[in-house]
Design a protein around this motif. Structure first.
Motif, short mmCIF file in Angstrom:
data_model
loop_
_atom_site.label_atom_id
_atom_site.label_comp_id
_atom_site.label_asym_id
_atom_site.label_seq_id
_atom_site.Cartn_x
_atom_site.Cartn_y
_atom_site.Cartn_z
N ASP A 208 12.74 13.46 6.50
CA ASP A 208 12.31 14.09 7.73
C ASP A 208 11.55 13.04 8.54
O ASP A 208 11.35 11.91 8.08
CB ASP A 208 11.45 15.34 7.48
N LEU A 209 11.14 13.42 9.76
CA LEU A 209 10.50 12.44 10.63
C LEU A 209 9.21 11.90 10.02
O LEU A 209 8.91 10.70 10.13
CB LEU A 209 10.21 13.06 12.00
N ALA A 210 8.45 12.76 9.37
CA ALA A 210 7.18 12.31 8.79
C ALA A 210 7.41 11.23 7.74
O ALA A 210 6.67 10.24 7.67
CB ALA A 210 6.44 13.49 8.17
N ARG A 211 8.45 11.39 6.92
CA ARG A 211 8.74 10.37 5.90
C ARG A 211 9.23 9.08 6.54
O ARG A 211 8.90 7.99 6.08
CB ARG A 211 9.80 10.89 4.92
N VAL A 212 10.00 9.19 7.60
CA VAL A 212 10.49 8.01 8.29
C VAL A 212 9.31 7.22 8.87
O VAL A 212 9.24 5.99 8.73
CB VAL A 212 11.48 8.39 9.41
N VAL A 213 8.37 7.92 9.49
CA VAL A 213 7.22 7.26 10.10
C VAL A 213 6.33 6.63 9.02
O VAL A 213 5.85 5.50 9.17
CB VAL A 213 6.42 8.24 10.97
N THR B 177 5.73 5.32 15.39
CA THR B 177 4.73 4.65 14.56
C THR B 177 3.40 4.54 15.30
O THR B 177 2.33 4.82 14.74
CB THR B 177 5.23 3.25 14.17
N ALA B 178 3.46 4.14 16.57
CA ALA B 178 2.23 4.04 17.37
C ALA B 178 1.57 5.41 17.54
O ALA B 178 0.34 5.53 17.48
CB ALA B 178 2.55 3.43 18.73
N THR B 179 2.38 6.43 17.76
CA THR B 179 1.84 7.79 17.90
C THR B 179 1.06 8.18 16.66
O THR B 179 0.00 8.81 16.74
CB THR B 179 2.98 8.79 18.16
N GLU B 180 1.58 7.81 15.49
CA GLU B 180 0.87 8.13 14.25
C GLU B 180 -0.46 7.41 14.17
O GLU B 180 -1.45 7.96 13.66
CB GLU B 180 1.75 7.77 13.05
N LEU B 181 -0.53 6.18 14.68
CA LEU B 181 -1.79 5.44 14.68
C LEU B 181 -2.82 6.09 15.61
O LEU B 181 -4.02 5.97 15.39
CB LEU B 181 -1.54 3.99 15.10
N TRP B 182 -2.34 6.75 16.67
CA TRP B 182 -3.24 7.43 17.60
C TRP B 182 -3.65 8.82 17.13
O TRP B 182 -4.63 9.38 17.62
CB TRP B 182 -2.57 7.57 18.97
#
Length: 222
Positions: free
Chosen positions: A11-16, A61-66
């Protein structure tokens, strides 16, 4: 292909999460869809269900850092809202911690945008509450953007400074004939936490000058 992807539990979470681990291992310049796919034990085309290309991968990836810094300073409708200077200081500290937690984290975040609409919607109650207090959303956004850009730039310097650490005391001795220049050493290349704290204070002071000045002008005109 869809069945194969589901069978891997992808899923997207695992990809990120895999992309962040790949970033740690190879750095921003070398990260690739192929490398992330290999880490997930799938073929690269399987990732296209979640990210259309490398740029989209980096934006996720950047969104996850924010994500954590933003959630640290947003409130729900029923929450008590802290003063804006407290929120800006907390945002800068949380953002710095998030960016420094990953190799090239600051560079990864510097040229991307937040692509999670759900995360963006979480900001709405905070803006609405400050707007009700008389602080226009555009003023608050400008302040947070300034804080964000300053933090990202500071962290890029922290993560990519290529020079050896400077012996500030020894440098001051060499420059003893120019005491004002000698005193700059600690301010420019001294303890990073102290320098970041001073930068945070300056941005909050600038915010006070803007918001307090606008409030005074409004009172004078009324």
């Amino acid at each position: 292909m869809a069945q194969a992807v589901r069978s891997k539990g992808l899923d997207l979470a695992r990809v990120v999460a895999a992309a962040l681990d790949e970033l740690d291992d190879v750095g921003l310049d070398a990260i690739s869809l192929r490398g992330v796919a290999r880490r997930l034990d799938v073929q690269a085309p399987a990732l296209y269900w979640y990210v259309s290309n490398k740029r989209a991968l980096l934006e996720q990836t950047a969104t996850e850092l924010w994500r954590t810094p933003i959630r640290a300073v947003t409130v729900t409708d029923g929450d008590a809202i802290p003063p804006w200077p407290e929120l800006i200081g907390e945002y800068m500290r949380r953002l710095r911690a998030s960016l420094l937690s990953r190799r090239d984290g600051a560079r990864a975040a510097s040229s991307a945008v937040i692509v999670d609409d759900a995360l963006l919607r979480e900001i709405e109650p905070t803006l609405a509450r400050f707007s009700a207090q008389g602080i226009a959303p555009d003023q608050l956004v400008d302040l947070f953007q300034t804080a964000q850009h300053a933090t990202v730039g500071f962290c890029i310097n922290e993560q990519h400074r290529t020079t050896e650490p400077v012996d500030v005391a020894e440098r001051a001795k060499r420059l003893a004939d120019t005491p004002h220049v000698a005193a700059m050493g600690e301010l420019v290349v001294g303890d990073a936490d102290a320098r970041f704290a001073r930068m945070t204070d300056l941005i909050i002071a600038a915010g006070h000058a803007t918001l307090d000045g606008d409030a005074s002008a409004q009172r004078a005109s009324s």
